[in-house]
Design a protein around this motif. Structure first.
Motif, PDB file in Angstrom:
ATOM      1  N   LYS A   1       0.712  -0.972   0.115  1.00  7.11           N
ATOM      2  CA  LYS A   1       0.337   0.160  -0.213  1.00  7.11           C
ATOM      3  C   LYS A   1       0.357   1.369  -0.296  1.00  7.11           C
ATOM      4  O   LYS A   1       2.338   1.318   0.855  1.00  7.11           O
ATOM      5  CB  LYS A   1      -0.641   0.213   2.073  1.00  7.11           C
ATOM      6  N   PRO A   2       0.537   1.997  -0.803  1.00  4.58           N
ATOM      7  CA  PRO A   2       1.107   3.470  -0.596  1.00  4.58           C
ATOM      8  C   PRO A   2       0.905   4.231   0.965  1.00  4.58           C
ATOM      9  O   PRO A   2       0.422   4.452   0.965  1.00  4.58           O
ATOM     10  CB  PRO A   2       0.553   4.270  -1.685  1.00  4.58           C
ATOM     11  N   LEU A   3       2.250   4.810   1.048  1.00  5.68           N
ATOM     12  CA  LEU A   3       1.911   5.575   2.284  1.00  5.68           C
ATOM     13  C   LEU A   3       1.811   7.179   1.827  1.00  5.68           C
ATOM     14  O   LEU A   3       3.403   7.339   1.256  1.00  5.68           O
ATOM     15  CB  LEU A   3       2.832   5.691   3.427  1.00  5.68           C
ATOM     16  N   SER A   4       1.630   7.895   2.304  1.00  6.97           N
ATOM     17  CA  SER A   4       1.553   9.830   1.907  1.00  6.97           C
ATOM     18  C   SER A   4       1.227  10.581   3.227  1.00  6.97           C
ATOM     19  O   SER A   4       0.933   9.781   4.281  1.00  6.97           O
ATOM     20  CB  SER A   4       0.292  10.302   1.244  1.00  6.97           C
ATOM     21  N   LEU A   5       2.262  10.918   3.053  1.00  2.00           N
ATOM     22  CA  LEU A   5       2.669  11.987   5.155  1.00  2.00           C
ATOM     23  C   LEU A   5       2.047  13.746   4.651  1.00  2.00           C
ATOM     24  O   LEU A   5       2.559  14.245   3.518  1.00  2.00           O
ATOM     25  CB  LEU A   5       4.013  12.123   4.710  1.00  2.00           C
ATOM     26  N   LEU A   6       1.406  13.766   5.404  1.00  4.64           N
ATOM     27  CA  LEU A   6       0.841  15.082   5.345  1.00  4.64           C
ATOM     28  C   LEU A   6       1.234  15.809   6.899  1.00  4.64           C
ATOM     29  O   LEU A   6       0.871  15.692   7.807  1.00  4.64           O
ATOM     30  CB  LEU A   6      -1.229  15.338   5.566  1.00  4.64           C
ATOM     31  N   TRP A   7       2.681  16.657   6.528  1.00  2.36           N
ATOM     32  CA  TRP A   7       2.681  17.602   7.405  1.00  2.36           C
ATOM     33  C   TRP A   7       2.312  18.900   8.011  1.00  2.36           C
ATOM     34  O   TRP A   7       2.861  20.053   7.026  1.00  2.36           O
ATOM     35  CB  TRP A   7       4.652  17.414   6.990  1.00  2.36           C
ATOM     36  N   LEU A   8       1.870  19.148   8.550  1.00  2.15           N
ATOM     37  CA  LEU A   8       1.307  20.587   8.801  1.00  2.15           C
ATOM     38  C   LEU A   8       2.014  21.148  10.059  1.00  2.15           C
ATOM     39  O   LEU A   8       2.478  20.172  11.622  1.00  2.15           O
ATOM     40  CB  LEU A   8      -0.084  20.368   9.518  1.00  2.15           C
ATOM     41  N   ASP A   9       2.372  21.533   9.641  1.00  4.72           N
ATOM     42  CA  ASP A   9       3.692  22.837  10.796  1.00  4.72           C
ATOM     43  C   ASP A   9       4.106  24.110   9.976  1.00  4.72           C
ATOM     44  O   ASP A   9       4.362  24.512   9.250  1.00  4.72           O
ATOM     45  CB  ASP A   9       5.133  21.656  10.763  1.00  4.72           C
ATOM     46  N   ALA A  10       4.828  25.202  11.208  1.00  2.00           N
ATOM     47  CA  ALA A  10       5.435  26.121  10.449  1.00  2.00           C
ATOM     48  C   ALA A  10       6.727  26.152   9.857  1.00  2.00           C
ATOM     49  O   ALA A  10       7.292  26.659   9.008  1.00  2.00           O
ATOM     50  CB  ALA A  10       5.671  27.125  11.937  1.00  2.00           C
ATOM     51  N   HIS A  11       7.166  24.743  10.148  1.00  2.00           N
ATOM     52  CA  HIS A  11       8.818  24.570   9.513  1.00  2.00           C
ATOM     53  C   HIS A  11       8.513  22.995   8.911  1.00  2.00           C
ATOM     54  O   HIS A  11       8.202  22.479   9.286  1.00  2.00           O
ATOM     55  CB  HIS A  11       9.369  23.505  10.634  1.00  2.00           C
ATOM     56  N   ALA A  12      10.090  23.128   8.615  1.00  2.00           N
ATOM     57  CA  ALA A  12       9.993  22.138   7.399  1.00  2.00           C
ATOM     58  C   ALA A  12      10.064  21.267   7.872  1.00  2.00           C
ATOM     59  O   ALA A  12      10.114  20.191   7.105  1.00  2.00           O
ATOM     60  CB  ALA A  12      11.109  22.655   5.598  1.00  2.00           C
ATOM     61  N   ASP A  13      10.976  21.801   8.623  1.00  2.00           N
ATOM     62  CA  ASP A  13      11.666  19.870   9.783  1.00  2.00           C
ATOM     63  C   ASP A  13      11.916  18.760   8.929  1.00  2.00           C
ATOM     64  O   ASP A  13      12.829  18.229   8.511  1.00  2.00           O
ATOM     65  CB  ASP A  13      10.814  19.366  10.428  1.00  2.00           C
ATOM     66  N   PHE A  14      12.806  19.579   7.571  1.00  2.00           N
ATOM     67  CA  PHE A  14      14.081  19.276   6.682  1.00  2.00           C
ATOM     68  C   PHE A  14      15.496  19.026   6.534  1.00  2.00           C
ATOM     69  O   PHE A  14      16.674  18.686   6.469  1.00  2.00           O
ATOM     70  CB  PHE A  14      13.556  19.815   5.231  1.00  2.00           C
ATOM     71  N   ASN A  15      16.363  20.145   8.254  1.00  2.00           N
ATOM     72  CA  ASN A  15      17.199  19.805   8.243  1.00  2.00           C
ATOM     73  C   ASN A  15      17.891  18.642   8.352  1.00  2.00           C
ATOM     74  O   ASN A  15      17.709  18.111   8.643  1.00  2.00           O
ATOM     75  CB  ASN A  15      17.090  20.639  10.182  1.00  2.00           C
ATOM     76  N   THR A  16      19.260  19.343   8.014  1.00  2.00           N
ATOM     77  CA  THR A  16      20.821  17.706   8.161  1.00  2.00           C
ATOM     78  C   THR A  16      21.594  18.370   9.026  1.00  2.00           C
ATOM     79  O   THR A  16      21.490  19.429   9.933  1.00  2.00           O
ATOM     80  CB  THR A  16      20.853  17.399   6.874  1.00  2.00           C
ATOM     81  N   ALA A  17      22.262  17.584   9.805  1.00  2.00           N
ATOM     82  CA  ALA A  17      23.362  18.440  10.945  1.00  2.00           C
ATOM     83  C   ALA A  17      24.315  19.138   9.941  1.00  2.00           C
ATOM     84  O   ALA A  17      25.039  20.091  10.448  1.00  2.00           O
ATOM     85  CB  ALA A  17      24.749  16.852  10.757  1.00  2.00           C
ATOM     86  N   ASP A  18      24.537  19.515   8.385  1.00  2.00           N
ATOM     87  CA  ASP A  18      25.533  20.027   8.137  1.00  2.00           C
ATOM     88  C   ASP A  18      24.512  21.799   7.947  1.00  2.00           C
ATOM     89  O   ASP A  18      24.695  22.566   7.892  1.00  2.00           O
ATOM     90  CB  ASP A  18      25.610  20.596   7.037  1.00  2.00           C
ATOM     91  N   SER A  19      22.869  21.570   7.750  1.00  2.00           N
ATOM     92  CA  SER A  19      21.844  22.576   7.665  1.00  2.00           C
ATOM     93  C   SER A  19      21.823  23.505   9.485  1.00  2.00           C
ATOM     94  O   SER A  19      20.966  24.630   9.345  1.00  2.00           O
ATOM     95  CB  SER A  19      20.845  22.929   6.480  1.00  2.00           C
ATOM     96  N   SER A  20      21.203  22.537  10.217  1.00  2.00           N
ATOM     97  CA  SER A  20      20.316  23.191  11.442  1.00  2.00           C
ATOM     98  C   SER A  20      21.180  23.613  12.384  1.00  2.00           C
ATOM     99  O   SER A  20      23.029  23.516  12.433  1.00  2.00           O
ATOM    100  CB  SER A  20      20.867  20.796  12.306  1.00  2.00           C
ATOM    101  N   PRO A  21      20.598  25.026  12.683  1.00  2.00           N
ATOM    102  CA  PRO A  21      22.067  25.610  13.564  1.00  2.00           C
ATOM    103  C   PRO A  21      22.098  25.404  14.931  1.00  2.00           C
ATOM    104  O   PRO A  21      23.040  25.552  15.567  1.00  2.00           O
ATOM    105  CB  PRO A  21      21.321  27.220  13.221  1.00  2.00           C
ATOM    106  N   SER A  22      20.845  24.402  15.532  1.00  2.00           N
ATOM    107  CA  SER A  22      21.607  23.772  17.394  1.00  2.00           C
ATOM    108  C   SER A  22      21.343  22.408  16.798  1.00  2.00           C
ATOM    109  O   SER A  22      21.931  21.523  18.293  1.00  2.00           O
ATOM    110  CB  SER A  22      20.437  24.344  17.172  1.00  2.00           C
ATOM    111  N   GLY A  23      21.692  21.141  15.339  1.00  2.00           N
ATOM    112  CA  GLY A  23      21.491  19.664  15.972  1.00  2.00           C
ATOM    113  C   GLY A  23      20.187  19.298  16.682  1.00  2.00           C
ATOM    114  O   GLY A  23      20.727  17.982  16.838  1.00  2.00           O
ATOM    115  N   ASN A  24      19.287  20.065  16.711  1.00  2.00           N
ATOM    116  CA  ASN A  24      18.036  19.298  17.549  1.00  2.00           C
ATOM    117  C   ASN A  24      17.724  18.595  16.851  1.00  2.00           C
ATOM    118  O   ASN A  24      17.043  19.135  15.563  1.00  2.00           O
ATOM    119  CB  ASN A  24      17.145  20.608  17.525  1.00  2.00           C
ATOM    120  N   LEU A  25      17.123  17.232  17.184  1.00  2.00           N
ATOM    121  CA  LEU A  25      16.895  16.219  15.585  1.00  2.00           C
ATOM    122  C   LEU A  25      15.440  16.808  15.491  1.00  2.00           C
ATOM    123  O   LEU A  25      14.487  16.059  14.705  1.00  2.00           O
ATOM    124  CB  LEU A  25      16.871  15.064  16.150  1.00  2.00           C
TER     125      LEU A  25
END
Ligand code: MG
Ligand code: MG
Length: 323
Positions: free
Chosen positions: A134-158
């Motif tokens: 079955k395919p899965l779709s994700l709907l993300w309701l958020d002020a933030h994209a939450d698409f950071n990585t270790a390199d792009s995140s200013p804080s390192g908060n997961l």
């Protein structure tokens, strides 16, 4: 069927809508966030009457209790991440619980806790779906994209990285939780309400092909057209819809109890219409409610609003069916 037409009261009683019991899974943990306090989120949602509200709509509710979670060690980031080991353990427990709940024929509702928990809930749903083709779709309701990585995140908060991890970009300890890497094709991620994206993160969101309805787009076309487009896209893909509801998608004027508030969010009616239209589509199959932080709230206002919105998501209507 996606909601494509004019609103009319649904013929079904809310409790009949999904034809399955709802499961409440508390995941009280703030180890992946910057500001402490979302550990208390599940309790605030319970105090605001979530189980009773869902039972009042006619659902059978299976309370699966609490997963617990590691305490917050307050360490500096190491190797790009803060509290990776603790987060991975917690997220694994979330994954296992969601997978078990879906396998038992339930619709799981995760009560967070910070947003890293979605790495586990979406991975659990993805494993369940993969086994059933079955395919899965994700709907993300958020002020933030939450698409950071270790390199792009200013804080390192997961808690700012779950969507990137789900799309295959993150530390091995988190990628290994899924049945496959990536857990999710970025083309199956739709984000709504976005208005705070870090500089490098912006480029990744565009390059990886996420569908984003940021606040400007919502301002321009309105919530009704936004959700019609979103739900039509999801319905075309078929399968299982996981909704991840970060309460900071709401405007801080109406939802102050969250760790990373951003001005200019959804107002009360926009949020309610969004939830009502998701309900009417009949696509919802699993849900997270995350980032409620009672330590920053005013008299549990944010949890109470979240409960109202979850009621709309599960079929509360302004007009009742005439029996
Ligand atoms: Mg979030
Ligand atoms: Mg957020």
């Amino acid at each position: 069927m996606p909601s494509t037409g004019l609103y009319r009261p649904n013929d079904l009683l809310p409790g009949e809508r999904f034809g399955k019991p709802l499961a409440l899974i508390a995941a009280p943990c703030d180890v992946a966030g910057g500001r402490r306090g979302s550990t208390m989120g599940p309790e605030a949602l319970r105090v605001a009457g979530l189980p009773e509200a869902l039972r009042g709509l006619g659902y059978s509710v299976h309370d699966r209790g609490s997963l617990g979670g590691p305490s917050h060690p307050d360490r500096e980031r190491q190797g790009g991440y803060r509290h990776l080991e603790e987060t991975a353990r917690w997220v694994q427990a979330v994954h296992d619980s969601v997978y078990d709940s879906l396998g038992s024929g339930e619709l799981p509702i995760l009560l967070g806790g910070d947003h890293a928990l979605s790495i586990g809930s979406v991975a659990g749903a993805a494993r369940h779906c993969a086994e059933r083709d079955k395919p899965l779709s994700l709907l993300w309701l958020d002020a933030h994209a939450d698409f950071n990585t270790a390199d792009s995140s200013p804080s390192g908060n997961l808690h700012g990285m779950p969507v990137a991890v789900l799309c295959g970009d993150g530390p091995r300890a988190l990628l290994d939780i899924g049945h496959a890497t990536p857990v999710l094709d970025p083309a199956r991620v739709v984000q709504v309400g976005i208005r705070s994206v870090d500089a490098v993160e912006k480029r990744s969101v565009v390059e990886r092909g996420l569908t984003v309805y940021d606040m400007r787009r919502i301002d321009e076309i309105g919530m009704r057209a936004t959700m019609e487009q979103v739900l039509e896209q999801v319905a075309r893909g078929g399968g299982h819809l996981h909704v991840s509801f970060d309460v900071d998608v709401l405007d801080p004027e109406i939802a102050p109890g969250t760790g990373t508030p951003v001005s200019g969010g959804l107002n009360y009616r926009e949020a309610q219409l969004c939830m009502e239209m998701i309900h009417d589509s009949g696509l919802l199959a699993s849900l997270d409610v995350v980032e409620v932080n009672p330590a920053l709230d005013r008299r549990n206002q944010t949890a109470e609003l979240a409960v109202e919105l979850v009621q709309s998501l599960f079929g509360e209507q302004i007009l009742a069916r005439v029996l």
